[in-house]
Design a protein around this motif. Structure first.
Motif, short mmCIF file in Angstrom:
data_model
loop_
_atom_site.label_atom_id
_atom_site.label_comp_id
_atom_site.label_asym_id
_atom_site.label_seq_id
_atom_site.Cartn_x
_atom_site.Cartn_y
_atom_site.Cartn_z
N VAL A 1 0.82 -0.98 -0.07
CA VAL A 1 -0.09 -0.16 -0.05
C VAL A 1 1.02 1.16 -0.12
O VAL A 1 1.55 1.31 0.82
N ILE A 2 0.74 2.17 -0.94
CA ILE A 2 1.39 3.31 -1.16
C ILE A 2 0.44 4.69 -1.08
O ILE A 2 -0.75 4.53 -1.67
N PRO A 3 0.26 5.35 0.26
CA PRO A 3 -0.55 6.40 0.46
C PRO A 3 -0.06 7.44 -0.75
O PRO A 3 1.06 7.71 -1.16
N CYS A 4 -1.16 8.01 -1.33
CA CYS A 4 -0.76 9.02 -2.52
C CYS A 4 -1.62 10.26 -2.05
O CYS A 4 -2.53 10.53 -1.68
N HIS A 5 -0.59 11.55 -2.08
CA HIS A 5 -1.07 12.84 -1.79
C HIS A 5 -2.23 13.16 -2.53
O HIS A 5 -2.28 13.13 -3.99
N ASN A 6 -3.18 13.89 -2.10
CA ASN A 6 -4.21 14.26 -2.80
C ASN A 6 -3.92 15.94 -3.11
O ASN A 6 -4.25 16.78 -2.00
N ILE B 1 1.09 12.70 -9.88
CA ILE B 1 1.28 12.37 -8.74
C ILE B 1 0.76 10.64 -8.73
O ILE B 1 1.53 9.72 -8.08
N ASP B 2 -0.58 10.51 -9.18
CA ASP B 2 -0.88 9.10 -9.26
C ASP B 2 -0.03 8.18 -9.96
O ASP B 2 0.23 7.05 -9.58
N ASP B 3 0.24 8.64 -11.09
CA ASP B 3 1.18 7.73 -11.99
C ASP B 3 2.38 7.42 -11.65
O ASP B 3 2.89 6.51 -11.59
N GLU B 4 3.08 8.40 -10.90
CA GLU B 4 4.25 8.09 -9.91
C GLU B 4 3.92 7.03 -9.02
O GLU B 4 4.79 6.19 -8.71
N LYS C 1 1.65 4.95 -8.86
CA LYS C 1 1.31 3.68 -9.36
C LYS C 1 2.62 2.86 -9.77
O LYS C 1 2.75 1.59 -9.72
N GLY C 2 3.55 3.38 -10.39
CA GLY C 2 4.70 3.22 -10.87
C GLY C 2 5.56 2.47 -9.60
O GLY C 2 6.20 1.42 -9.78
N CYS C 3 5.75 3.34 -8.54
CA CYS C 3 6.17 3.00 -7.56
C CYS C 3 5.65 1.57 -6.77
O CYS C 3 6.42 0.69 -6.43
N SER C 4 4.38 1.59 -6.84
CA SER C 4 3.61 0.36 -6.21
C SER C 4 3.98 -0.98 -7.17
O SER C 4 4.24 -2.01 -6.63
N GLY C 5 3.92 -0.69 -8.63
CA GLY C 5 4.33 -1.72 -9.78
C GLY C 5 5.62 -2.23 -9.53
O GLY C 5 5.84 -3.42 -9.39
N ARG C 6 6.59 -1.33 -9.30
CA ARG C 6 8.04 -1.83 -9.17
C ARG C 6 8.23 -2.43 -7.93
O ARG C 6 8.81 -3.30 -7.88
#
Length: 168
Positions: free
Chosen positions: A36-41, A77-80, A82-87
């Motif tokens: 789980v990676i919290p993502c800034h809104n 922000i979301d794309d970054e 998601k990339g972190c989560s995927g990697r």
């Protein structure tokens, strides 16, 4: 299945993934990791900052005009994230582990609690950079998780991929 929920600030390095997997290598049951990676809104952050400064009334209308810019920033922000989560998931899978991951716009502790409940998590591992002040006052993610969850919580410090480890 032994489900482990990982709450991480940034993507797992190869060293992080190895460290996490090593913690469970002697378990008799197969392990599945849930990253789980919290993502800034972005929009909520701007509005909260203005409200904290007491200027929301002055600039509130201006924020409405900036919605497109904020939406573009949020997509980035979301794309970054998601990339972190995927990697991170790929690094765990490369070590022969079952893993899945995702991002959340909720408060980190809320996202963690929901994931633990949803997957019937047996253990939580929180990987962060050092946060000395938050840890001192027990308001860091690990302290919050220990107060909210009835499962073991382990707090590990992330490996800094920018700085090589010191050799002795």
């Amino acid at each position: 299945m032994y489900d482990v929920v990982l709450l991480v600030e940034q993507e797992l390095t190869e060293e992080d993934a190895k460290q996490v997997v090593a913690l469970h290598e002697d378990l008799p049951d197969p392990v599945k990791y849930h990253v789980v990676i919290p993502c800034h809104n972005a929009e909520a952050g701007v509005e909260a900052s203005l409200a904290a400064l007491g200027t929301a009334d002055l600039y509130g209308a201006g924020i409405a005009d900036q919605r497109n810019d904020l939406a573009a920033a949020q997509r980035a922000i979301d794309d970054e994230a998601k990339g972190c989560s995927g990697r991170s998931v790929e690094r765990l899978q490369a070590l022969g582990q079952q893993a899945e991951g995702g991002i959340s716009h909720e408060r980190a502790i809320d996202a963690l609690t929901e994931t633990v409940r949803k997957v019937d998590g047996r253990e939580v591992i929180i990987l962060t950079r050092p946060h000395v002040v938050a840890e001192f006052f027990h308001v860091d993610w690990a302290a919050q998780a220990r107060r909210h969850l009835g499962v073991p919580v382990l707090h590990l410090l992330e490996h800094d991929k920018e700085r090589p480890a010191k050799r002795r």
